[in-house]
Design an enzyme around this catalytic site. Structure first.
Site, PDB file in Angstrom:
ATOM      1  N   CYS A 171      24.536 -36.160 -38.159  1.00 23.56           N
ATOM      2  CA  CYS A 171      24.437 -37.198 -39.178  1.00 23.56           C
ATOM      3  C   CYS A 171      25.812 -37.594 -39.717  1.00 23.56           C
ATOM      4  O   CYS A 171      26.795 -36.872 -39.533  1.00 23.56           O
ATOM      5  CB  CYS A 171      23.565 -36.690 -40.321  1.00 23.56           C
ATOM      6  SG  CYS A 171      22.913 -38.024 -41.344  1.00 23.56           S
ATOM      7  N   ASP A 198      17.322 -29.394 -47.142  1.00 26.62           N
ATOM      8  CA  ASP A 198      18.774 -29.528 -47.297  1.00 26.62           C
ATOM      9  C   ASP A 198      19.229 -28.846 -48.584  1.00 26.62           C
ATOM     10  O   ASP A 198      18.419 -28.484 -49.439  1.00 26.62           O
ATOM     11  CB  ASP A 198      19.133 -31.028 -47.321  1.00 26.62           C
ATOM     12  CG  ASP A 198      20.586 -31.298 -46.961  1.00 26.62           C
ATOM     13  OD1 ASP A 198      21.325 -30.341 -46.651  1.00 26.62           O
ATOM     14  OD2 ASP A 198      20.980 -32.478 -46.977  1.00 26.62           O
TER      15      ASP A 198
HETATM   16  O1  LIG Z   1      26.073 -37.032 -45.599  1.00 25.37           O
HETATM   17  C1  LIG Z   1      26.158 -37.519 -46.735  1.00 25.37           C
HETATM   18  O2  LIG Z   1      27.254 -37.842 -47.225  1.00 25.37           O
HETATM   19  C2  LIG Z   1      24.920 -37.755 -47.540  1.00 25.37           C
HETATM   20  C3  LIG Z   1      25.039 -38.280 -48.835  1.00 25.37           C
HETATM   21  C4  LIG Z   1      23.910 -38.520 -49.594  1.00 25.37           C
HETATM   22  C5  LIG Z   1      22.662 -38.227 -49.083  1.00 25.37           C
HETATM   23  C6  LIG Z   1      22.538 -37.681 -47.799  1.00 25.37           C
HETATM   24  C7  LIG Z   1      23.646 -37.438 -47.022  1.00 25.37           C
HETATM   25  N1  LIG Z   1      23.549 -36.850 -45.758  1.00 25.37           N
HETATM   26  C8  LIG Z   1      22.313 -36.472 -45.188  1.00 25.37           C
HETATM   27  C9  LIG Z   1      22.290 -35.664 -43.945  1.00 25.37           C
HETATM   28  O3  LIG Z   1      21.364 -35.816 -43.149  1.00 25.37           O
HETATM   29  C10 LIG Z   1      23.263 -34.544 -43.669  1.00 25.37           C
HETATM   30  O4  LIG Z   1      23.375 -34.366 -42.299  1.00 25.37           O
HETATM   31  C11 LIG Z   1      22.721 -33.257 -44.263  1.00 25.37           C
HETATM   32  O5  LIG Z   1      22.769 -33.421 -45.648  1.00 25.37           O
HETATM   33  C12 LIG Z   1      23.541 -32.013 -43.858  1.00 25.37           C
HETATM   34  O6  LIG Z   1      24.871 -32.102 -44.247  1.00 25.37           O
HETATM   35  P1  LIG Z   1      25.873 -30.855 -44.036  1.00 25.37           P
HETATM   36  O7  LIG Z   1      25.501 -29.798 -45.013  1.00 25.37           O
HETATM   37  O8  LIG Z   1      27.219 -31.432 -44.304  1.00 25.37           O
HETATM   38  O9  LIG Z   1      25.726 -30.422 -42.609  1.00 25.37           O
END
Ligand SMILES: O=C(O)c1ccccc1NCC(=O)[C@H](O)[C@H](O)COP(=O)(O)O
Length: 236
Positions: free
Chosen positions: A12, A141
């Protein structure tokens, strides 16, 4: 010995066409573009449309079917979500801001696969909420007071495992997110047993949100596929 299930893998927060191509070549099942302005990884619908096209072309070239393009939203109203989803051409919408059942139903009726985000906090039976209208999938999450996703923070595996168990019993597909990376994803998947995994910051160039490191993406997918190739010992 019993065979392990295939794990659906989503990367993502993509912002660059070259990262989308690299992710598809690495074997991901889904690519996500962040369409909420509440993110340092935010792209416009027009930028997202280019990334979606690149994903479709790269998937076709690799002979891959079923690759999903996902638009991530957090706190936008239904009209804005629909407008940005249509303009970008995504297949699925990920609701990452506590949106309502009505919003989920409306987006499903418009033909979008809906991924609904939950943020596990407490372990134990009864902690995971009921999801009255089954979405296409539920995503677990982590969050901080200022960020609903993309935090890079890990969930407590015991809490995640208990939520996955409960939601799976309710017949839902569960995608695990929150601080995953190549070096520990196999261990977490082994313990939590989600249907899918989602990663963003764990495959990025450090300090550059939205800029992925192709080698980190490849290592992540390799780690998941290597876990799948092992077998579970028979239960006693
Ligand atoms: O990625 C972002 O900046 C974000 C901001 C606000 C809402 C959702 C967002 N991302 C969603 C996702 O699907 C991410 O992949 C997920 O939160 C995992 O992130 P990470 O912990 O950095 O792998």
């Amino acid at each position: 010995m019993s065979r392990r299930p295939r794990v659906w893998v989503k990367v993502c927060g993509l912002t660059r066409p070259s990262d989308v191509e690299a992710a598809l070549r690495a074997g991901v099942d889904a690519v996500g573009v962040v369409l909420t302005r509440r993110s340092p990884r935010c792209v416009t619908p027009e930028q997202a449309a280019v990334l979606v096209e690149v994903a479709r072309r790269a998937a076709a070239e690799a002979g891959r079917v079923g690759v999903v393009t996902v638009g991530v939203f957090s706190g936008e109203d239904d009209v804005t979500i629909l407008d940005r989803a249509r303009r970008s051409g995504v297949d699925a919408v990920q609701l990452h801001g506590g949106e309502s059942d009505e919003t989920q139903a409306r987006l499903s009726a418009e033909g979008y696969a809906v991924i609904r985000t939950l943020w596990p906090s407490a372990p134990g039976p009864g902690a995971a909420p009921d999801v009255p209208v089954p979405p296409w999938a539920v995503l677990l999450d982590s969050r901080t007071p200022s960020q609903a996703g993309g935090t890079g923070r890990r969930l407590d595996p015991a809490v995640a495992a208990s939520w996955v168990g409960r939601l799976r019993e309710a017949g839902l597909r569960v995608i695990l997110a929150g601080g995953l990376s190549a070096d520990h994803v196999a261990g977490i998947v082994d313990r939590v047993r989600p249907w899918g995994v989602d990663v963003s910051s764990g495959v990025e160039v450090p300090g550059r949100p939205g800029v992925k490191d192709p080698e980190a993406v490849r290592a992540f997918v390799r780690a998941v596929r290597a876990w799948e190739d092992e077998a579970d010992a028979p239960s006693a």
